[in-house]
Design an enzyme around this catalytic site. Structure first.
Site, PDB file in Angstrom:
ATOM      1  CE  LYS A 169      -1.164   2.637  -0.019  1.00  0.00           C
ATOM      2  NZ  LYS A 169       0.182   2.432   0.476  1.00  0.00           N
ATOM      3  CE  LYS A 191       0.417   9.669  -5.987  1.00  0.00           C
ATOM      4  NZ  LYS A 191       1.664   9.448  -5.252  1.00  0.00           N
ATOM      5  CE  LYS A 223       3.774  11.526   1.275  1.00  0.00           C
ATOM      6  NZ  LYS A 223       4.565  10.348   1.623  1.00  0.00           N
TER       7      LYS A 223
HETATM    8  P1  TYM Z   1       4.245   4.163  -2.091  1.00  0.00           P
HETATM    9  O1  TYM Z   1       4.064   3.292  -0.890  1.00  0.00           O
HETATM   10  O2  TYM Z   1       3.590   5.492  -2.100  1.00  0.00           O
HETATM   11  O3  TYM Z   1       3.789   3.404  -3.386  1.00  0.00           O
HETATM   12  C1  TYM Z   1       4.239   2.092  -3.711  1.00  0.00           C
HETATM   13  C2  TYM Z   1       4.445   1.979  -5.207  1.00  0.00           C
HETATM   14  O4  TYM Z   1       3.216   2.266  -5.893  1.00  0.00           O
HETATM   15  C3  TYM Z   1       3.472   3.228  -6.917  1.00  0.00           C
HETATM   16  N1  TYM Z   1       2.253   4.048  -7.079  1.00  0.00           N
HETATM   17  C4  TYM Z   1       1.626   4.235  -8.245  1.00  0.00           C
HETATM   18  N2  TYM Z   1       1.886   3.792  -9.492  1.00  0.00           N
HETATM   19  C5  TYM Z   1       1.034   4.154 -10.475  1.00  0.00           C
HETATM   20  N3  TYM Z   1      -0.071   4.936 -10.269  1.00  0.00           N
HETATM   21  C6  TYM Z   1      -0.357   5.412  -9.041  1.00  0.00           C
HETATM   22  N4  TYM Z   1      -1.444   6.165  -8.851  1.00  0.00           N
HETATM   23  C7  TYM Z   1       0.502   5.063  -7.959  1.00  0.00           C
HETATM   24  N5  TYM Z   1       0.507   5.341  -6.629  1.00  0.00           N
HETATM   25  C8  TYM Z   1       1.599   4.716  -6.118  1.00  0.00           C
HETATM   26  C9  TYM Z   1       4.651   4.039  -6.401  1.00  0.00           C
HETATM   27  O5  TYM Z   1       5.325   4.682  -7.455  1.00  0.00           O
HETATM   28  C10 TYM Z   1       5.478   2.971  -5.730  1.00  0.00           C
HETATM   29  O6  TYM Z   1       6.296   2.318  -6.679  1.00  0.00           O
HETATM   30  N6  TYM Z   1       8.811   6.039  -1.332  1.00  0.00           N
HETATM   31  C11 TYM Z   1       8.077   4.875  -1.796  1.00  0.00           C
HETATM   32  C12 TYM Z   1       8.381   3.627  -1.006  1.00  0.00           C
HETATM   33  C13 TYM Z   1       9.824   3.291  -0.911  1.00  0.00           C
HETATM   34  C14 TYM Z   1      10.622   2.714  -1.935  1.00  0.00           C
HETATM   35  C15 TYM Z   1      11.897   2.535  -1.369  1.00  0.00           C
HETATM   36  C16 TYM Z   1      10.355   2.354  -3.257  1.00  0.00           C
HETATM   37  C17 TYM Z   1      10.601   3.417   0.181  1.00  0.00           C
HETATM   38  N7  TYM Z   1      11.858   2.974  -0.083  1.00  0.00           N
HETATM   39  C18 TYM Z   1      12.953   1.997  -2.116  1.00  0.00           C
HETATM   40  C19 TYM Z   1      11.426   1.818  -4.000  1.00  0.00           C
HETATM   41  C20 TYM Z   1      12.689   1.651  -3.424  1.00  0.00           C
HETATM   42  C21 TYM Z   1       6.592   5.151  -1.653  1.00  0.00           C
HETATM   43  O7  TYM Z   1       6.174   5.960  -0.866  1.00  0.00           O
HETATM   44  O8  TYM Z   1       5.804   4.332  -2.382  1.00  0.00           O
END
Ligand code: TYM
Length: 332
Positions: free
Chosen positions: A199, A196, A114
């Site tokens: 978004k 990957k 990032k």
């Molecule tokens: P975020 O918002 O980027 O993504 C949400 C969830 O989607 C999964 N994910 C994917 N899984 C498979 N293939 C992909 N291409 C893909 N893109 C995203 C992510 O692994 C995630 O599970 N830091 C976290 C949010 C967060 C969180 C937490 C998660 C904040 N606090 C506490 C668990 C527990 C995040 O940015 O996810």
């Protein structure tokens, strides 16, 4: 509460969820509700580590809340809330930050990525992001955290932070375990299957949004990058086909052997069309339910208000104990 294990997970409201978010994480959250106590959050405080337009963030946060409900989170079974409504996350974040080393945060690959993508805004929040994530999880003493593979490193850090707190102040936090799906833990870009699905991809053909309409979904799958072999088979070196097979398997429940025989002797055109149709049909009820829910602002408000109250009640007990453990004077 009963003796069921506790699940916590969150998703950022930075736009409509992708098929990666859905297959890797969100679609697994609903079925977990019967076996576990589940707490899920729209983590809008995490979202501002990257510049956001305030009006768009507000809308995306409410839409994400409705979308989680449309994806099967039942507010009568789980606690579903918006992160900024529950102050304990920010409170615990401070304590955990004091149990986290600069070097540990510097090694986080997402921070490095990032920072490269936003070189003009490498803010301190982006750097300490994983500490807030640890606070999200530890404020509930969660046992399991269902996420995609890309969050594994952050989760390992959360365990290390919990362990360090426990060493300093006595056993207190549960060490959370990742809960990662066997198939679909990393859904790849349709245009560059070594990357990957994300978004933030600039190429809209690389990403399926779960609210895309049927024609758009099929068009994007038709354009998906594959290889020149014309054989639907899962094996090393066939990243594009492996990704499409993973997606197809996740939405149809068919295993790879069944998919290989279904498309034996057929071309990639037929396969891509079948994947597109299966994904669109699978997502149709989510789109319909989202349209219904997102129109009912009063009901949504009722749901997220109740969710925030429950989340606060649950986490406050734990965070106040942590305050006491580190030596803060009790206010009672
Ligand atoms: P975020 O918002 O980027 O993504 C949400 C969830 O989607 C999964 N994910 C994917 N899984 C498979 N293939 C992909 N291409 C893909 N893109 C995203 C992510 O692994 C995630 O599970 N830091 C976290 C949010 C967060 C969180 C937490 C998660 C904040 N606090 C506490 C668990 C527990 C995040 O940015 O996810």
């Amino acid at each position: 509460m009963d003796d069921k294990k506790l699940i916590f997970s969150g998703i950022q409201p930075t736009g409509t969820f992708t098929l990666g978010n859905y297959i890797g994480a969100v679609r697994n959250w609903g079925p977990l509700q019967d076996e576990y106590n589940c707490i899920y959050s729209v983590v809008n405080m995490h979202a501002i580590t990257v510049r956001q337009d305030p009006a768009a963030l507000r809308k995306n946060t409410l839409d994400s809340y409705a979308l989680l409900m449309a994806c099967g989170i039942d507010i009568n079974k789980s606690i579903l809330f918006i992160q900024s409504h529950v102050k304990t996350h920010a409170e615990l974040n401070w304590i955990l930050g004091c149990c986290t080393q600069f070097g540990e945060l510097s090694r986080m690959t997402q921070f490095k990525e990032k920072s490269q993508r936003h070189p003009d805004d490498i803010n301190a929040g982006l750097f300490t992001y994983p500490v807030l994530m640890a606070a999200d999880i530890l404020a509930y003493n969660a046992d399991l955290v269902p996420v995609g593979i890309d969050q594994k490193q952050h989760l390992e850090l959360a365990r290390n932070i919990a362990q360090r707190f426990n060493q300093r102040y006595g056993d207190f936090f549960t060490l959370p375990e990742p809960y990662i799906a066997e198939v679909g833990a990393k859904v790849m870009s349709l245009q560059d299957p070594t990357k990957k699905m994300s978004k933030s991809d600039e190429n809209p053909n690389a990403v399926i949004s779960i609210l895309d309409d049927k024609d758009t979904i099929i068009r994007k799958f038709k354009r998906a990058v594959t290889d020149s072999e014309a054989e639907v088979a899962y094996r090393e070196g066939k990243d594009g086909i492996n990704n499409l097979m993973t997606i197809y398997s996740s939405v149809t429940g068919k295993d790879f052997a069944a998919i290989e025989s279904e498309f034996a002797g057929k071309g990639y055109g037929d396969f891509k069309l079948a994947v597109g149709e299966a994904v669109a049909d699978h997502l149709e009820p989510v789109r319909t339910e989202f349209a219904r829910l997102s129109g009912d602002k009063a009901y949504l408000k009722e749901c997220y208000t109740a969710g925030a109250e429950k989340a606060l009640r649950y986490s406050q007990r734990i965070v106040l104990k942590a305050y006491h453990k580190v030596g803060f004077v009790d206010l009672k």
